[in-house]
Motif scaffolding. Structure first.
Motif, short mmCIF file in Angstrom:
data_model
loop_
_atom_site.label_atom_id
_atom_site.label_comp_id
_atom_site.label_asym_id
_atom_site.label_seq_id
_atom_site.Cartn_x
_atom_site.Cartn_y
_atom_site.Cartn_z
N LEU A 184 -0.42 5.23 0.34
CA LEU A 184 0.00 6.06 1.46
C LEU A 184 0.65 7.35 0.97
CD1 LEU A 184 1.49 3.32 3.82
CD2 LEU A 184 -0.55 4.69 4.25
N GLU A 185 1.48 7.24 -0.08
CA GLU A 185 2.11 8.43 -0.64
C GLU A 185 1.09 9.40 -1.20
OE1 GLU A 185 4.88 7.04 -3.52
OE2 GLU A 185 6.35 6.37 -2.04
N ASP A 186 0.03 8.86 -1.82
CA ASP A 186 -1.01 9.71 -2.40
C ASP A 186 -1.90 10.35 -1.32
OD1 ASP A 186 -0.07 9.08 -4.90
OD2 ASP A 186 -1.54 7.48 -5.24
N SER A 187 -2.06 9.66 -0.21
CA SER A 187 -2.98 10.13 0.83
C SER A 187 -2.35 11.11 1.80
CB SER A 187 -3.54 8.93 1.60
OG SER A 187 -4.23 8.04 0.74
N PHE A 188 -1.04 10.93 2.04
CA PHE A 188 -0.37 11.75 3.04
C PHE A 188 0.80 12.49 2.41
CE2 PHE A 188 -2.17 8.09 5.31
CZ PHE A 188 -3.03 8.75 6.17
N HIS A 189 0.76 13.82 2.52
CA HIS A 189 1.79 14.64 1.92
C HIS A 189 1.78 15.99 2.63
CE1 HIS A 189 4.12 16.84 -1.15
NE2 HIS A 189 4.58 15.65 -1.47
N PRO A 190 2.91 16.71 2.66
CA PRO A 190 2.91 18.03 3.32
C PRO A 190 1.85 18.99 2.81
CG PRO A 190 5.15 17.32 2.88
CD PRO A 190 4.25 16.30 2.24
N LYS A 191 1.32 18.75 1.60
CA LYS A 191 0.28 19.62 1.08
C LYS A 191 -0.99 19.57 1.94
CE LYS A 191 1.83 19.31 -3.72
NZ LYS A 191 1.50 18.84 -5.09
N MET A 192 -1.13 18.49 2.71
CA MET A 192 -2.30 18.38 3.57
C MET A 192 -2.21 19.32 4.77
SD MET A 192 -1.34 14.70 5.35
CE MET A 192 -2.87 14.54 6.24
N GLY A 193 -1.08 20.00 4.92
CA GLY A 193 -0.83 20.87 6.07
C GLY A 193 0.35 20.34 6.85
N LYS A 194 1.23 21.22 7.24
CA LYS A 194 2.47 20.79 7.88
C LYS A 194 2.23 20.02 9.17
CE LYS A 194 5.55 24.30 5.93
NZ LYS A 194 6.51 25.40 6.22
N ILE A 195 1.30 20.51 9.98
CA ILE A 195 1.04 19.85 11.26
C ILE A 195 0.40 18.49 11.03
CG2 ILE A 195 -0.25 19.96 13.42
CD1 ILE A 195 0.06 22.97 13.37
N SER A 196 -0.60 18.44 10.14
CA SER A 196 -1.27 17.17 9.84
C SER A 196 -0.29 16.16 9.27
CB SER A 196 -2.43 17.40 8.88
OG SER A 196 -3.39 18.27 9.43
N TRP A 197 0.57 16.64 8.34
CA TRP A 197 1.57 15.75 7.74
C TRP A 197 2.54 15.23 8.81
CZ3 TRP A 197 3.92 12.57 4.69
CH2 TRP A 197 5.32 12.47 4.70
N ASP B 205 13.16 13.18 3.84
CA ASP B 205 12.72 12.91 2.47
C ASP B 205 11.20 12.70 2.45
OD1 ASP B 205 12.48 12.33 -0.17
OD2 ASP B 205 13.81 10.61 -0.17
N VAL B 206 10.45 13.78 2.41
CA VAL B 206 9.00 13.68 2.51
C VAL B 206 8.38 13.02 1.29
CG1 VAL B 206 8.84 15.65 4.05
CG2 VAL B 206 8.70 16.01 1.60
N ASP B 207 9.00 13.16 0.12
CA ASP B 207 8.42 12.60 -1.10
C ASP B 207 8.51 11.07 -1.12
OD1 ASP B 207 7.67 15.03 -2.20
OD2 ASP B 207 9.64 15.37 -3.09
N ASN B 208 9.46 10.52 -0.38
CA ASN B 208 9.63 9.07 -0.35
C ASN B 208 9.45 8.49 1.05
OD1 ASN B 208 10.48 8.54 -3.18
ND2 ASN B 208 12.15 9.92 -2.63
N TYR B 209 8.70 9.19 1.88
CA TYR B 209 8.59 8.79 3.28
C TYR B 209 8.00 7.39 3.43
CZ TYR B 209 8.25 9.63 8.30
OH TYR B 209 8.43 9.57 9.66
N PHE B 210 7.07 7.03 2.56
CA PHE B 210 6.40 5.74 2.69
C PHE B 210 6.93 4.70 1.70
CE2 PHE B 210 3.37 9.11 3.81
CZ PHE B 210 3.11 8.78 5.12
N LYS B 211 7.95 5.08 0.95
CA LYS B 211 8.45 4.19 -0.09
C LYS B 211 9.26 3.05 0.51
CE LYS B 211 10.87 4.17 -4.52
NZ LYS B 211 11.56 5.00 -5.53
N CYS C 153 0.81 -1.23 0.00
CA CYS C 153 0.00 0.00 0.00
C CYS C 153 0.84 1.27 0.00
CB CYS C 153 -0.93 0.01 1.21
SG CYS C 153 -2.12 -1.35 1.24
N GLN C 154 2.12 1.18 -0.30
CA GLN C 154 2.97 2.36 -0.22
C GLN C 154 2.53 3.47 -1.17
OE1 GLN C 154 7.02 1.72 -2.10
NE2 GLN C 154 6.41 -0.43 -1.89
N THR C 155 2.07 3.11 -2.35
CA THR C 155 1.61 4.13 -3.30
C THR C 155 0.38 4.86 -2.77
OG1 THR C 155 2.47 2.85 -5.16
CG2 THR C 155 0.87 4.57 -5.66
#
Length: 397
Positions: A74-87, A157-163, A70-72
């Motif tokens: 997770l990457e699509d669902s959680f990202h800093p764009k959702m808000g820094k605190i939420s991320w 590395d936020v872009d690959n955090y769940f990779k 499910c890594q893909t």
């Protein structure tokens, strides 16, 4: 700043990175693992060790499989764009949950093997260690036995955090069946072999190193482990130069032997710290000891941005990096910060060329090979993908 000054600064930062890894990150990671591991024995069917280990095995392996599959998503669902605190909250909760999952995936097979073979049969442990190593060498996966203090995995590395890199690097966007098989091989086969190797060597040290004196054994492991790690870091430039001159099977064998020596040092550091906690920190109240130590270590790692060092995930190929970098121990912390600040300054000065270097190109050694990470031999500390012709014309302090 001149190249010579940058090189000197990077060498100084590399020393601090090694000390930071060995004296802060490694103890925190080991303390957290020890806390979760022992608490699982308390809270998961404590009266039935067989059932407890089976539950740990199933929970751990299934949890790691699910995170890989499910890594893909997770990457699509959680990202800093959702808000820094939420991320920040979501990513750290993921790390904590995955930490518990990974530790159970180790505890289960480890304790099951103990139930089947006991702890006094030297031949069984030797076969577990050497047999596992031979199989991993055949799979070109020995480097996956490495751990802190020989590496740091940051949270930057936020872009690959769940990779999670699988052994054959297949992707869910391709043949789904191949991706699933790759995940199974990476988690079940490679992951379990790593556990068997660690357990085999750990218990062999139990047998040979002051078996009747736990305190002397713990101290001996600490001295032996840190001595080996110190020598390896000191010899790293020489080892890297030798590896750079080799090719083919000789290079692969040399890299594997280096990792095996690292493994001996690493396991002794883990064993020494683990045993010292059992002996000296609230030995009469194991549950309280575990809760206090794992909480403090977890908070400290999160604040330092190194909580990903808690996780064992991904499968990497031996001797994959060029130029001898396959024997470079990836302890990058201050150097990553230095590189980030340097790239920011370069971006400003490169705007006139309309070729800015993206900050997200800073590599996390947990996700990708370390061939592009800063060191004193690479372009004065600048990511080597930057335009070298432009950089030569910039005086970047």
């Amino acid at each position: 700043m001149s190249q010579s000054k940058i090189s000197a600064l990077l060498k100084l930062l590399s020393v601090f990175d090694v000390l930071f890894s060995a004296l802060i990150v490694a103890p925190c990671v080991i303390i957290f693992w020890r806390g979760i591991w022992d608490l699982m024995a308390v809270y998961i069917y404590p009266e039935d060790l067989i059932l407890s280990t089976i539950v740990s095995t199933i929970f751990g392996i299934c949890g790691r499989m699910l995170s890989a599959l499910c890594q893909t998503q997770l990457e699509d669902s959680f990202h800093p764009k959702m808000g820094k605190i939420s991320w920040y909250l979501a990513s750290r909760v993921y790390t904590i949950v995955m930490g518990v999952v990974v530790i159970n995936s180790w505890r289960g097979p480890w304790e099951l093997l103990t139930l089947l073979t006991g702890e006094d049969n030297l031949m069984v442990h030797a076969v577990s260690f050497f047999g596992g190593l031979m199989l991993l060498m055949m799979a070109k996966s020995v480097r996956n036995t490495n751990s802190t203090p020989c590496e740091i995995v940051t949270d930057s590395d936020v872009d690959n955090y769940f990779k999670i890199v699988t052994r054959f690097k297949t992707y869910v966007s391709g043949r789904v069946s191949f991706f699933i098989l790759d995940c199974i091989f990476s988690v079940v086969i490679v992951g379990t072999l790593v556990v068997f190797i660690w357990r085999g060597l750990w218990i062999m040290v139990d047998i040979f190193l002051f078996p009747d004196d736990p305190e002397a054994s713990a101290h001996g492991s600490l001295i032996l482990g840190y001595s080996i790690i110190a020598v390896l870091f000191i010899m790293q430039p020489i080892v890297r130069n030798v590896c750079n001159k080799l090719s083919g099977a000789a290079r692969l064998l040399f890299a594997d032997l280096f990792i095996i020596v690292c493994l001996v040092g690493t396991i002794n550091v883990w064993r020494g710290i683990w045993m010292c906690l059992d002996i000296y920190f609230l030995p009469d109240n194991k549950v309280l000891s575990c809760w206090i130590t794992l909480t403090v270590s977890l908070v400290l790692l999160i604040l330092l941005g190194c909580s990903n060092s808690l996780l064992v995930r991904g499968v990497y190929i031996d001797a994959e990096e060029p130029d001898g970098k396959c024997v470079v121990l990836p302890c990058y912390y201050l150097r990553i910060i230095f590189q980030a600040e340097k790239l920011k300054k370069i971006n400003k000065k490169m705007q006139m060329y309309e070729k800015p270097e993206k900050l997200d190109n800073i590599e996390n050694n947990h996700i990708v090979t370390i061939s592009g990470i800063v060191d004193e031999d690479d372009c004065g500390g600048i990511d080597n993908r930057a335009n070298s012709d432009i950089l030569k014309g910039l005086d970047v302090p």
